[in-house]
Design a protein around this motif. Structure first.
Motif, PDB file in Angstrom:
ATOM      1  N   MET A  36      48.693  64.989  81.938  1.00 31.32           N
ATOM      2  CA  MET A  36      49.506  66.187  82.133  1.00 31.32           C
ATOM      3  C   MET A  36      49.700  66.414  83.629  1.00 31.32           C
ATOM      4  O   MET A  36      48.760  66.707  84.352  1.00 31.32           O
ATOM      5  CB  MET A  36      48.807  67.398  81.498  1.00 31.32           C
ATOM      6  CG  MET A  36      49.546  68.704  81.674  1.00 31.32           C
ATOM      7  SD  MET A  36      48.845  70.039  80.672  1.00 31.32           S
ATOM      8  CE  MET A  36      47.099  69.902  81.032  1.00 31.32           C
ATOM      9  N   ASN A  46      40.464  75.716  78.563  1.00 31.44           N
ATOM     10  CA  ASN A  46      40.981  75.839  77.200  1.00 31.44           C
ATOM     11  C   ASN A  46      39.818  76.013  76.228  1.00 31.44           C
ATOM     12  O   ASN A  46      38.900  75.197  76.189  1.00 31.44           O
ATOM     13  CB  ASN A  46      41.810  74.616  76.824  1.00 31.44           C
ATOM     14  CG  ASN A  46      42.817  74.935  75.729  1.00 31.44           C
ATOM     15  OD1 ASN A  46      43.339  76.051  75.668  1.00 31.44           O
ATOM     16  ND2 ASN A  46      43.082  73.976  74.876  1.00 31.44           N
ATOM     17  N   THR A  50      42.857  80.891  75.475  1.00 32.42           N
ATOM     18  CA  THR A  50      43.793  79.781  75.323  1.00 32.42           C
ATOM     19  C   THR A  50      44.597  79.592  76.604  1.00 32.42           C
ATOM     20  O   THR A  50      45.105  80.559  77.174  1.00 32.42           O
ATOM     21  CB  THR A  50      44.772  80.043  74.160  1.00 32.42           C
ATOM     22  OG1 THR A  50      44.028  80.252  72.959  1.00 32.42           O
ATOM     23  CG2 THR A  50      45.710  78.865  73.968  1.00 32.42           C
ATOM     24  N   ALA A  64      42.897  73.519  83.687  1.00 33.79           N
ATOM     25  CA  ALA A  64      43.533  73.614  82.372  1.00 33.79           C
ATOM     26  C   ALA A  64      42.656  72.979  81.297  1.00 33.79           C
ATOM     27  O   ALA A  64      42.541  73.497  80.178  1.00 33.79           O
ATOM     28  CB  ALA A  64      44.904  72.942  82.405  1.00 33.79           C
ATOM     29  N   SER A  65      42.019  71.862  81.631  1.00 33.90           N
ATOM     30  CA  SER A  65      41.125  71.205  80.676  1.00 33.90           C
ATOM     31  C   SER A  65      39.811  71.960  80.529  1.00 33.90           C
ATOM     32  O   SER A  65      39.263  72.073  79.430  1.00 33.90           O
ATOM     33  CB  SER A  65      40.844  69.766  81.127  1.00 33.90           C
ATOM     34  OG  SER A  65      42.035  69.009  81.181  1.00 33.90           O
ATOM     35  N   LEU A  66      39.322  72.506  81.633  1.00 32.74           N
ATOM     36  CA  LEU A  66      38.026  73.181  81.608  1.00 32.74           C
ATOM     37  C   LEU A  66      38.074  74.528  80.889  1.00 32.74           C
ATOM     38  O   LEU A  66      37.099  74.931  80.243  1.00 32.74           O
ATOM     39  CB  LEU A  66      37.533  73.396  83.044  1.00 32.74           C
ATOM     40  CG  LEU A  66      37.192  72.141  83.845  1.00 32.74           C
ATOM     41  CD1 LEU A  66      36.953  72.502  85.306  1.00 32.74           C
ATOM     42  CD2 LEU A  66      35.961  71.448  83.264  1.00 32.74           C
ATOM     43  N   LYS A  87      45.333  71.643  87.451  1.00 30.50           N
ATOM     44  CA  LYS A  87      45.332  70.686  86.346  1.00 30.50           C
ATOM     45  C   LYS A  87      43.930  70.522  85.770  1.00 30.50           C
ATOM     46  O   LYS A  87      43.736  70.518  84.549  1.00 30.50           O
ATOM     47  CB  LYS A  87      45.864  69.341  86.833  1.00 30.50           C
ATOM     48  CG  LYS A  87      45.850  68.247  85.778  1.00 30.50           C
ATOM     49  CD  LYS A  87      46.340  66.930  86.356  1.00 30.50           C
ATOM     50  CE  LYS A  87      46.230  65.810  85.326  1.00 30.50           C
ATOM     51  NZ  LYS A  87      46.675  64.510  85.890  1.00 30.50           N
ATOM     52  N   ARG A  88      42.944  70.401  86.635  1.00 27.20           N
ATOM     53  CA  ARG A  88      41.567  70.263  86.158  1.00 27.20           C
ATOM     54  C   ARG A  88      41.117  71.515  85.409  1.00 27.20           C
ATOM     55  O   ARG A  88      40.441  71.431  84.376  1.00 27.20           O
ATOM     56  CB  ARG A  88      40.641  69.991  87.333  1.00 27.20           C
ATOM     57  CG  ARG A  88      40.808  68.603  87.945  1.00 27.20           C
ATOM     58  CD  ARG A  88      39.983  68.464  89.207  1.00 27.20           C
ATOM     59  NE  ARG A  88      40.065  67.116  89.769  1.00 27.20           N
ATOM     60  CZ  ARG A  88      39.621  66.791  90.974  1.00 27.20           C
ATOM     61  NH1 ARG A  88      39.064  67.720  91.754  1.00 27.20           N
ATOM     62  NH2 ARG A  88      39.728  65.547  91.412  1.00 27.20           N
TER      63      ARG A  88
END
Length: 212
Positions: free
Chosen positions: A1, A68, A78, A64-66, A61-62
């Motif tokens: 992403m 969620n 969310t 967003a993964s951590l 970006k990092r």
């Protein structure tokens, strides 16, 4: 992403949390480079959405993964997308002008550092009833009683009141204690109350002394 954006959009934010709560949640999830947090409001009320701005797009970006499905008070959060960073830092208080409620907020509405709106009181509740109900919370109100406690609406079954307070922390504390809690009102029976925090447009008003 891939993203060149520096702000992350979140949904599912509990209405009682503060920007600092969201920041701490992100830091616990090991997100780095947080510049600021903004809570979104509409007509002075929290929408459950927030934005976190980061120093770089890579950190966004990092995060967003951590973040969620990260949680605040056991409520899952969310990540809904990205947005451009603000040209100036996001407001830490997520301000919304109480003027959105017009003259209904009363004389102190434009100047109070914070306001909590409480709904679900018995329809016949008076200012004395509201003050008595809240006295155990040891709040510092803004202005004299007729200015600090303002009726906003009476329907066939409930009343809504605004309580103007001297500090945002008191406003959040009151909302946390009241929202979605059941209380007994004698002849009015048991009721579930709701509470929301409004924000003063004037950032400097938070430092003004309470009037007596």
């Amino acid at each position: 992403m891939k993203t060149r954006h520096r702000a992350l959009k979140l949904d599912g934010i509990p209405h009682w949390v503060t920007p600092d709560d969201v920041r701490r949640m992100a830091e616990r999830a090991k997100a780095e480079g947080i510049l600021d947090v903004r809570l979104h409001s509409q007509d002075g009320l929290p929408t459950g959405k927030a934005s976190i701005e980061f120093a770089t797009s890579l950190q966004t970006k990092r995060a967003a993964s951590l973040l969620n499905n990260a949680q605040i008070s056991a409520v899952p959060i969310t990540v809904t997308g990205f947005e451009h960073g603000a040209h100036k830092p996001f407001s830490r208080r997520g301000k919304m002008d109480p003027a959105a409620f017009g003259s209904r907020l009363g004389l102190a509405g434009a100047n109070a550092p914070a306001t909590t709106v409480i709904y679900g009181f018995p329809r016949k509740f008076t200012v004395v009833d509201v003050r008595t109900f809240l006295e155990d919370y040891r709040l510092t109100t803004w202005g004299i009683a007729r200015e600090a406690f303002v009726p906003l609406m009476n329907s066939n079954w409930q009343a809504r009141w605004a309580v103007h307070l001297d500090s945002l922390s008191d406003a959040h504390r009151l909302a946390r204690h009241l929202h979605m809690k059941r209380f007994s009102f004698g002849d009015g029976g048991e009721r579930t109350l709701g509470a929301r925090v409004l924000y003063s447009q004037d950032e400097s008003s938070a430092s003004l002394p309470a009037r007596t």
